[in-house]
Design an enzyme around this catalytic site. Structure first.
Site, PDB file in Angstrom:
ATOM      1  N   HIS A 188      -5.800   2.528   1.248  1.00  0.00           N
ATOM      2  CA  HIS A 188      -5.117   3.918   2.031  1.00  0.00           C
ATOM      3  C   HIS A 188      -5.934   4.330   3.306  1.00  0.00           C
ATOM      4  O   HIS A 188      -5.347   4.783   4.113  1.00  0.00           O
ATOM      5  CB  HIS A 188      -5.095   4.924   0.976  1.00  0.00           C
ATOM      6  CG  HIS A 188      -4.412   4.612  -0.313  1.00  0.00           C
ATOM      7  ND1 HIS A 188      -3.419   3.610  -0.541  1.00  0.00           N
ATOM      8  CD2 HIS A 188      -4.534   4.896  -1.763  1.00  0.00           C
ATOM      9  CE1 HIS A 188      -3.051   3.342  -1.582  1.00  0.00           C
ATOM     10  NE2 HIS A 188      -3.850   4.092  -2.323  1.00  0.00           N
ATOM     11  N   ASP A 217       1.009  -1.009  -0.157  1.00  0.00           N
ATOM     12  CA  ASP A 217      -0.156  -0.086   0.089  1.00  0.00           C
ATOM     13  C   ASP A 217       0.966   1.238   0.090  1.00  0.00           C
ATOM     14  O   ASP A 217       1.722   1.487   1.115  1.00  0.00           O
ATOM     15  CB  ASP A 217      -0.940   0.044   0.963  1.00  0.00           C
ATOM     16  CG  ASP A 217      -1.990   1.027   1.338  1.00  0.00           C
ATOM     17  OD1 ASP A 217      -1.469   2.419   0.751  1.00  0.00           O
ATOM     18  OD2 ASP A 217      -3.024   0.861   1.700  1.00  0.00           O
ATOM     19  N   HIS A 218       1.022   1.908  -1.147  1.00  0.00           N
ATOM     20  CA  HIS A 218       2.243   2.830  -1.311  1.00  0.00           C
ATOM     21  C   HIS A 218       2.159   4.171  -0.454  1.00  0.00           C
ATOM     22  O   HIS A 218       2.956   4.621   0.072  1.00  0.00           O
ATOM     23  CB  HIS A 218       2.323   3.414  -2.638  1.00  0.00           C
ATOM     24  CG  HIS A 218       1.471   4.566  -2.873  1.00  0.00           C
ATOM     25  ND1 HIS A 218      -0.017   4.141  -3.699  1.00  0.00           N
ATOM     26  CD2 HIS A 218       1.516   5.738  -3.037  1.00  0.00           C
ATOM     27  CE1 HIS A 218      -0.617   5.332  -3.542  1.00  0.00           C
ATOM     28  NE2 HIS A 218       0.211   6.544  -3.188  1.00  0.00           N
TER      29      HIS A 218
HETATM   30  C1  BG6 Z   1      -3.681   4.941  -6.099  1.00  0.00           C
HETATM   31  C2  BG6 Z   1      -4.751   4.942  -6.630  1.00  0.00           C
HETATM   32  O1  BG6 Z   1      -3.496   3.859  -5.244  1.00  0.00           O
HETATM   33  O2  BG6 Z   1      -3.364   6.076  -5.290  1.00  0.00           O
HETATM   34  C3  BG6 Z   1      -5.125   6.192  -7.391  1.00  0.00           C
HETATM   35  O3  BG6 Z   1      -5.318   3.837  -7.425  1.00  0.00           O
HETATM   36  C4  BG6 Z   1      -4.843   7.256  -6.538  1.00  0.00           C
HETATM   37  O4  BG6 Z   1      -6.565   6.448  -7.927  1.00  0.00           O
HETATM   38  C5  BG6 Z   1      -3.512   7.308  -5.965  1.00  0.00           C
HETATM   39  O5  BG6 Z   1      -4.825   8.488  -7.583  1.00  0.00           O
HETATM   40  C6  BG6 Z   1      -3.392   8.328  -5.162  1.00  0.00           C
HETATM   41  O6  BG6 Z   1      -2.066   8.334  -4.694  1.00  0.00           O
HETATM   42  P1  BG6 Z   1      -1.302   9.611  -4.137  1.00  0.00           P
HETATM   43  O7  BG6 Z   1      -0.173   9.109  -3.537  1.00  0.00           O
HETATM   44  O8  BG6 Z   1      -1.051  10.716  -5.182  1.00  0.00           O
HETATM   45  O9  BG6 Z   1      -2.166  10.142  -2.901  1.00  0.00           O
END
Ligand code: BG6
Length: 490
Positions: A260, A197-198
């Site tokens: 997230h 989960d980044h």
């Molecule tokens: C991703 C989603 O996991 O996270 C995207 O698939 C979203 O839809 C993105 O735009 C948002 O990531 P960040 O790091 O830009 O908040």
């Protein structure tokens, strides 16, 4: 090898990956160009990637090595934190030779036999046989790859590690996540599995733990005695853009809320772990998810932005939600009856990820009869404007005793510089290659999270329309059930 001048701050970093081969499935997709290659490049620039790292990209597209590398170069130039630069990081010409591309249109036995051969020859280069498989593919393709890796005997090795990284989404509901967990466990041990989960790779997300557990002043207030409610927002100003084919099947609940938002919730709500070990941390996170009360139909609102259905690749009459707001309760000693409001949406007023703890009002107001919002609020700004804000009342100068809310503000950039925050994928790739699973999601966590979202996916609730550039549908306000509680958008 590092592309940075010797002695520079990043050059002195100590963690370095062991010699390894990274095999990326789905390498011709966006993620490799926009995230993985830029992150690997920045790690190499910072001296954190072993010079004996090779990266094999596997994809369906019929492209040459040169075309693959050219595509990655564009990504690195556009998105890397540490970009190719003759003065700062001058290693692209060597670095690009570590990437090669293997076309595997069918993921069939012959393809995996070829991959096995290739890994044997890589092994003779690095001498260790460390392999990280990275699945940047949809969950359905993941199962097929797992089976093939198992049949080809690539999941185990008596010399060096074999690990596998799963990009999100891990499944598309509870039952598919369970199946995928079973398929993964049939081939790999849980200790070899890294579910991404980044958000957990973001420095500001990890800082939630530092703020709570490296300081003595916040934790005494971090409970139902002082916190009125918590708001967690992942707002985006962009729409679905070129990802509509995926998004229209996923929607915001699968795309953001299940992962997230719930991960942010676990870090805010967890008990202090007994140690900083991956097990202790993940045990406490899982306990939070386990203590969340089942979400009732009246506790969530879905929305869809105006014009979503006109996007290419969106089904006519699509009822996919692009916005969700959820009210959660955590049934434990610390949080009983403290509502957590989670929301996320596309095409909202601005891009902003933040966590706000709204503290309770003073028991007796001395200086004003007016019952405005309670004065104290702690905001953890995850992005942009990464930092921490604490709001409190101050006396307005002059005669009388009028007070006004002011902010005590901390910004990362002020203390650590503009390039001080590594990209989330840098941290996650580094951790996967060095074998630290702390910032990855364990199988029980992922199933608990899907278990919470599953009833929302099944509910036949039509999304309410909202205007582009707004803060979502009007009826999202109905989740607040006490005076003074409103969405904090300022
Ligand atoms: C991703 C989603 O996991 O996270 C995207 O698939 C979203 O839809 C993105 O735009 C948002 O990531 P960040 O790091 O830009 O908040």
């Amino acid at each position: 090898m590092s592309g940075l001048p010797p002695g520079s701050e990043l050059e002195t970093a100590t963690d370095r990956t062991p010699p390894s081969t990274v095999v990326i499935f789905g390498a011709s997709g966006d993620l490799t160009q926009r995230k993985l290659a830029p992150a690997l490049h920045s790690l190499a620039c910072a001296g954190r990637l072993s010079p004996e790292t090779s990266i094999l990209g596997i994809g369906r597209s019929d492209i040459t090595n040169d075309a693959f590398r050219a595509r990655l170069f564009e990504g690195v130039q556009a998105y890397a934190r540490l970009k190719p630069d003759p003065r700062l990081c001058n290693l692209w010409s060597q670095f690009e030779t570590r990437f090669s591309y293997i076309r595997m249109p069918n993921l069939d036995t012959a393809g995996f036999a070829g991959l096995t051969e290739r890994l044997r020859s890589e092994r003779s280069v690095d001498g260790q046989g460390n392999v990280l498989f990275y699945l940047a593919v949809p969950p359905a393709a993941a199962s097929a790859i797992l089976r093939s890796l198992g049949h080809a005997g690539l999941a185990k090795s008596d010399r060096g590690f074999r690990r596998i990284v799963f990009e999100k989404p891990f499944g598309s509901d509870l039952s598919s996540a369970r199946e995928l967990n079973q398929a993964a466990h049939a081939v790999f041990d849980e200790t070899q599995i890294f579910r991404i989960d980044h958000y957990l790779g973001k420095e500001t997300v990890q800082n939630i733990l530092a703020l709570r557990f490296a300081n003595a002043i916040f934790e005494p207030l971090w409970n139902r005695d002082y916190v009125d409610h918590v708001q967690i927002t992942v707002a985006e100003s962009i729409g679905v853009e070129h990802r509509a084919a995926y998004y229209d099947r996923a929607g915001v609940l699968r795309d953001i809320v299940q992962n997230h938002l719930l991960q942010l919730l676990t870090l805010v709500a967890m008990e202090p772990p007994g140690s900083a070990s991956a097990k202790a941390l993940r045990d406490e996170k899982a306990k939070v998810l386990d203590a969340v009360r089942s979400i009732d139909g009246k506790d969530f609102v879905l929305g869809q932005y105006a014009g979503y259905r006109d996007q290419p690749n969106v089904a006519a009459g699509s009822s996919t939600p692009t916005y969700a707001a959820v009210r959660l309760l955590i049934d434990n000693w610390r949080w009983r009856d403290v509502p957590f409001y989670l929301r996320s949406g596309k095409r909202l007023a601005e891009k902003k990820t933040e966590i706000r703890l709204q503290f309770k009002d003073v028991p007796h107001r001395l200086f004003s009869e007016e019952r405005g919002p309670a004065p104290n609020r702690l905001s953890l700004q995850i992005q942009p404007d990464e930092g921490v804000h604490l709001r409190f009342e101050a006396k307005v100068p002059g005669s009388g005793m009028e007070t006004h809310p002011v902010d005590m503000v901390y910004h990362y950039e002020d203390d650590f510089g503009a390039t001080g925050l590594p990209d989330a994928y840098e941290r996650l790739l580094l951790d996967a290659l060095t074998g630290d699973p702390s910032l990855f999601i364990r199988s029980d966590e992922i199933e608990l999270a899907w278990g919470l979202i599953d009833p929302l996916l099944r509910a036949s609730l039509s999304p309410s329309p909202y205007s582009v550039g707004s803060w979502g549908p009007e009826d999202a306000g109905r989740l607040f059930d006490a005076p003074g509680r409103v969405w904090l958008n300022d």
